[in-house]
Design a protein around this motif. Structure first.
Motif, PDB file in Angstrom:
ATOM      1  N   LYS A  12       0.832  -1.205   0.000  1.00 27.32           N
ATOM      2  CA  LYS A  12       0.000   0.000   0.000  1.00 27.32           C
ATOM      3  C   LYS A  12       0.866   1.253   0.000  1.00 27.32           C
ATOM      4  O   LYS A  12       1.859   1.326   0.710  1.00 27.32           O
ATOM      5  N   ALA A  14       0.762   5.552   0.293  1.00 27.47           N
ATOM      6  CA  ALA A  14       0.001   6.736   0.686  1.00 27.47           C
ATOM      7  C   ALA A  14       0.776   7.976   0.281  1.00 27.47           C
ATOM      8  O   ALA A  14       1.995   8.034   0.427  1.00 27.47           O
ATOM      9  N   HIS A  28       2.160   3.102   6.108  1.00 21.24           N
ATOM     10  CA  HIS A  28       1.991   2.386   4.848  1.00 21.24           C
ATOM     11  C   HIS A  28       3.317   1.783   4.385  1.00 21.24           C
ATOM     12  O   HIS A  28       4.383   2.134   4.881  1.00 21.24           O
ATOM     13  N   ASP A  29       3.228   0.866   3.417  1.00 17.86           N
ATOM     14  CA  ASP A  29       4.444   0.250   2.881  1.00 17.86           C
ATOM     15  C   ASP A  29       5.372   1.309   2.288  1.00 17.86           C
ATOM     16  O   ASP A  29       6.576   1.281   2.508  1.00 17.86           O
ATOM     17  N   HIS A 180      -8.753   8.426   6.136  1.00 15.40           N
ATOM     18  CA  HIS A 180      -8.257   7.203   6.763  1.00 15.40           C
ATOM     19  C   HIS A 180      -8.910   6.961   8.114  1.00 15.40           C
ATOM     20  O   HIS A 180      -8.846   5.854   8.648  1.00 15.40           O
TER      21      HIS A 180
END
Length: 238
Positions: A12, A14, A28-29, A180
């Motif tokens: 993911k 962002a 996030h990743d 989110h």
């Protein structure tokens, strides 16, 4: 695309464009904070965040990469993970685990090395293509208002969703944004229309001013839907 089809697990990204993190970007990743340095557009790159049973905050991998190198750099970051990410254990098949095991400095070194190779593949769009795409994301044709009141008033079922859609159609250029924190934003409402919007929300039982309070709790489906979860949060939220 093989880089996406054979990733060890979910991935993911962002992107934020504000100094205030409104998207939990570092969980996030890959997290990208869009910034401007000396008049040049670009981004700070964070890699290796995640929630779940082993929550980690992504470290900064590169302080600044120019916009014309952004796609190549993110591709390099993804490639290093795809090459070395754990496939022997589904619980450890996330980029946060890879960076935790080899360290942010070693991961950063490998990404920089891979970036030099990726640049030879010419993945970044030419300026003309970038400008063509950007044109689709221009702001709506806002009305210039002569009066903005100083005082402004100041939260689903299927019927409530219909109400929000109608409000977006009437007051917000047909646009709704999901945050989110699982709230809905109408991004383009004129101040003069806020009271009318608020009245409609009150009638639909959507006007509680409870942002970030316990009554506005964020709940993950957890054990109800995910085989990797270790907690059931929906009953707690209820």
């Amino acid at each position: 695309h093989p880089e996406f089809s054979y990733l060890p697990r979910k991935f993911k990204i962002a992107v934020i464009a504000s100094p205030q993190d409104r998207a939990a970007m570092r969980l996030h990743d890959i997290g990208i904070e869009l910034v401007v340095r000396d008049g040049v557009q670009g981004g700070r790159i964070f890699v290796g965040g995640g929630m779940g049973r082993t929550p980690m905050i992504a470290p900064e991998i590169r302080e600044f990469v120019t916009a014309d190198n952004l796609i190549s750099y993110v591709e390099a970051a993804l490639r290093v993970y795809n090459r070395y990410g754990r496939r022997d254990n589904i619980y450890k098949a996330r980029i946060k685990i890879l960076i935790h095991e080899i360290g942010a400095d070693e991961y950063r070194r490998q990404v920089e090395e891979e970036f030099l190779h990726v640049k030879t593949l010419h993945l970044d769009p030419p300026k003309a293509e970038f400008d063509r795409i950007s044109a689709f994301f221009r702001a709506p044709a806002f009305e210039t208002l002569s009066h903005n009141p100083d005082r402004i008033p100041g939260d689903a079922s299927a019927d409530q969703n219909d109400v929000m859609a109608d409000l977006a159609d009437r007051y917000s250029f047909d646009e709704l944004r999901v945050t989110h924190s699982q709230n809905i934003v109408l991004p383009h409402v004129a101040k003069r229309d806020l009271f009318a919007v608020w009245q409609t929300l009150v009638a639909a039982d959507l006007a509680d001013a409870n942002l970030d309070l316990i009554s506005d709790i964020i709940a993950c489906p957890g054990l109800d839907y995910c085989s990797l979860a270790n907690a059931r949060s929906i009953p707690v939220a209820q």
